[in-house]
Design a protein around this motif. Structure first.
Motif, PDB file in Angstrom:
ATOM      1  N   THR A 256       0.851  -1.182   0.000  1.00  0.00           N
ATOM      2  CA  THR A 256       0.000   0.000   0.000  1.00  0.00           C
ATOM      3  C   THR A 256       0.889   1.235   0.000  1.00  0.00           C
ATOM      4  O   THR A 256       2.076   1.161   0.322  1.00  0.00           O
ATOM      5  CB  THR A 256      -0.912   0.034   1.233  1.00  0.00           C
ATOM      6  OG1 THR A 256      -0.097   0.015   2.414  1.00  0.00           O
ATOM      7  CG2 THR A 256      -1.844  -1.157   1.265  1.00  0.00           C
ATOM      8  N   TRP A 261      -3.734   7.145   0.130  1.00  0.00           N
ATOM      9  CA  TRP A 261      -4.536   6.165  -0.583  1.00  0.00           C
ATOM     10  C   TRP A 261      -4.058   6.057  -2.023  1.00  0.00           C
ATOM     11  O   TRP A 261      -3.716   7.048  -2.653  1.00  0.00           O
ATOM     12  CB  TRP A 261      -6.011   6.582  -0.572  1.00  0.00           C
ATOM     13  CG  TRP A 261      -6.633   6.468   0.784  1.00  0.00           C
ATOM     14  CD1 TRP A 261      -6.654   7.407   1.760  1.00  0.00           C
ATOM     15  CD2 TRP A 261      -7.313   5.329   1.303  1.00  0.00           C
ATOM     16  NE1 TRP A 261      -7.305   6.935   2.868  1.00  0.00           N
ATOM     17  CE2 TRP A 261      -7.730   5.656   2.610  1.00  0.00           C
ATOM     18  CE3 TRP A 261      -7.620   4.066   0.797  1.00  0.00           C
ATOM     19  CZ2 TRP A 261      -8.435   4.775   3.421  1.00  0.00           C
ATOM     20  CZ3 TRP A 261      -8.324   3.181   1.601  1.00  0.00           C
ATOM     21  CH2 TRP A 261      -8.723   3.529   2.894  1.00  0.00           C
ATOM     22  N   HIS A 285     -14.188   2.470   0.431  1.00  0.00           N
ATOM     23  CA  HIS A 285     -12.873   3.111   0.379  1.00  0.00           C
ATOM     24  C   HIS A 285     -12.916   4.436  -0.372  1.00  0.00           C
ATOM     25  O   HIS A 285     -12.136   5.349  -0.083  1.00  0.00           O
ATOM     26  CB  HIS A 285     -11.844   2.183  -0.261  1.00  0.00           C
ATOM     27  CG  HIS A 285     -11.309   1.169   0.686  1.00  0.00           C
ATOM     28  ND1 HIS A 285     -10.242   0.353   0.389  1.00  0.00           N
ATOM     29  CD2 HIS A 285     -11.678   0.832   1.949  1.00  0.00           C
ATOM     30  CE1 HIS A 285      -9.997  -0.442   1.421  1.00  0.00           C
ATOM     31  NE2 HIS A 285     -10.859  -0.172   2.368  1.00  0.00           N
ATOM     32  N   SER A 289     -11.413   7.642   1.544  1.00  0.00           N
ATOM     33  CA  SER A 289     -10.270   8.395   1.040  1.00  0.00           C
ATOM     34  C   SER A 289     -10.576   9.874   0.896  1.00  0.00           C
ATOM     35  O   SER A 289      -9.657  10.695   0.839  1.00  0.00           O
ATOM     36  CB  SER A 289      -9.828   7.835  -0.317  1.00  0.00           C
ATOM     37  OG  SER A 289     -10.859   7.998  -1.289  1.00  0.00           O
ATOM     38  N   ASN A 302      -2.691   2.548   6.391  1.00  0.00           N
ATOM     39  CA  ASN A 302      -3.434   1.322   6.150  1.00  0.00           C
ATOM     40  C   ASN A 302      -2.586   0.089   6.405  1.00  0.00           C
ATOM     41  O   ASN A 302      -1.375   0.093   6.170  1.00  0.00           O
ATOM     42  CB  ASN A 302      -3.936   1.286   4.695  1.00  0.00           C
ATOM     43  CG  ASN A 302      -4.751   2.512   4.336  1.00  0.00           C
ATOM     44  OD1 ASN A 302      -5.611   2.915   5.100  1.00  0.00           O
ATOM     45  ND2 ASN A 302      -4.464   3.114   3.189  1.00  0.00           N
ATOM     46  N   SER A 316      -7.711   0.876   8.675  1.00  0.00           N
ATOM     47  CA  SER A 316      -7.228   2.206   8.308  1.00  0.00           C
ATOM     48  C   SER A 316      -7.404   3.163   9.480  1.00  0.00           C
ATOM     49  O   SER A 316      -8.465   3.203  10.113  1.00  0.00           O
ATOM     50  CB  SER A 316      -7.994   2.743   7.092  1.00  0.00           C
ATOM     51  OG  SER A 316      -7.949   1.828   6.014  1.00  0.00           O
TER      52      SER A 316
END
Length: 422
Positions: A256, A261, A285, A289, A302, A316
């Motif tokens: 990630t 994000w 998500h 975000s 995350n 998260s």
């Protein structure tokens, strides 16, 4: 006067069969309780030291968390954490890699891309990954000048079992193999592939070096079965700006973005050595975000964990008005969208803290926190059990909350209950 009748002879103790003792010991609540039972008598110890029994025990219990490893050393779990006594007893051997021979004695050394050097102590073995009781160590050899580039062939690696003081020195990547990509190396991350067996037996290990070049992604792979390096070039070029933050889920590494994000997650299957991608900004998500986060730029947000069968689960951290919450989302195999499972509001003492996730392992999420405005001071490390959402403080250390080095949770059974992994 008649004399009293003689006392009956004491009853002879009936020996308990080993098979019954095994069943009793398997029902003890923790591995620590089993280890303590081994000190009661020689017959108990003989049963507990049996390889078949230890294998059964390891299938029923996950290994206890002993603490965290990073470039600065080992940070054992502290009281009142349940693993504190065991961590304290094993701290000296866990933190000391002096049994692994030094590679070079020069005071100059090379720091490869993605490997943090925070202590300025010069060349020594530093842990860069931990998995299945093994520790992957990196030793750097030459100082780079501004005109030089990092050469993967100069990197020294070792795999060790710190509790048994066993190690394997890996040969360096052959120069002709390291030169094949013929491109500028941007990131280089050595990792340990997870064991894939289910019976707890010792398995061969595999080291994978993920090398991100200017225009390509290359894997340098070292299986202990062949003791030879090989190279594989991925047809997928990473869509992430950085690949330094990853979590391991069911034999796959998931990358990630460290501080935000991304549209996709990068996935490496360690069994097939193939990369793929997973859509990240779908379903809930997409909403998550878009939430304004007051401290997103300073922390890893995350982490992915081993979830329920057929699901990928993400946790998260989100900061709203000085308070932190953990958002638990999941992605089912037959779904294309992330779904919200639960929002875990962190207790009041975390208000205005700087908090960063540091990864996930063995069914736990790990994060660190320090009071706002204190850059170097007492940094608290916590674990959260994924199934129950129970948060437990693991330890406190003097550190910089903005320190980019990666904290590695170290799990292991007591030596009595474990098999050497090397």
């Amino acid at each position: 006067m008649a004399s009293p009748p003689p006392s009956p002879p004491p009853l002879a103790s009936i020996p308990i069969p080993d098979e019954l003792l095994e069943e009793i010991f398997l029902r003890l609540p923790t591995p620590d309780a089993v280890a303590r039972a081994s000190g009661a008598c020689t017959s108990f110890r003989r049963v507990i030291k049996g390889r078949a029994f230890r294998r059964r025990l390891r299938t029923l219990h996950r290994p206890p968390l002993l603490g965290f490893m990073d470039a600065a050393g080992f940070h054992p779990a502290q009281a009142p954490h349940p693993s504190a006594p065991l961590a304290r007893a094993l701290a000296s051997c866990t933190a000391d890699f002096s049994f692994v021979p030094a590679v070079v004695s020069s005071s100059s050394y090379l720091v490869p891309p993605g490997v943090q050097d925070d202590d300025g102590e010069g060349p020594r073995w530093r842990p860069c990954d931990v998995r299945d009781g093994r520790v992957l160590l990196v030793w750097t050899s030459l100082m780079l000048t501004k005109r030089e580039r990092f050469n993967a062939a100069k990197l020294h690696l070792a795999v060790c079992d710190p509790l048994c003081s066993r190690y394997v020195l890996l040969p360096t990547i052959p120069q002709d193999l390291a030169a094949q990509p013929q491109d500028l190396l941007r990131e280089f991350q050595p990792v340990l592939a997870p064991c894939t067996g289910d019976d707890g037996q010792e398995e061969p290990f595999k080291v994978i070096c993920i090398a991100r070049y200017q225009t390509k992604l290359v894997l340098f792979v070292f299986p202990s079965t062949t003791m030879r390096w090989c190279m594989a070039e991925s047809p997928i070029f990473p869509s992430l700006k950085h690949m330094s933050c990853f979590d391991c889920v069911r034999g796959c590494f998931y990358w990630t973005e460290p501080y935000g994000w991304s549209d996709h997650l990068m996935v490496l299957d360690t069994r097939t050595l193939r990369f793929s991608i997973v859509d990240n900004l779908t379903g809930y998500h997409a909403e998550l975000s878009d939430l304004p986060d007051q401290s997103f730029g300073y922390r890893r947000a995350n982490a992915l964990v081993m979830g329920r069968e057929g699901a990928l689960e993400m946790f998260s951290l989100v900061c709203q008005h000085g308070s932190f919450a953990i958002y638990h989302t999941s992605l089912q195999n037959n779904s294309q969208e992330w779904k919200l499972e639960k929002i875990i509001q962190l207790p009041g003492q975390y208000h205005d803290y700087n908090i960063s996730t540091v990864g996930a392992a063995e069914g736990f999420l790990f994060f660190r926190g320090a009071p706002e405005g204190i850059h170097i001071g007492n940094v608290d490390s916590y674990s959260m059990e994924v199934k129950t959402y129970e948060i437990t403080k693991v330890c406190t250390e003097m550190d910089n909350i903005y320190n980019p080095r990666r904290a590695l949770p170290f799990f292991s059974f007591p030596p009595l209950l474990s098999e050497p992994t090397i």
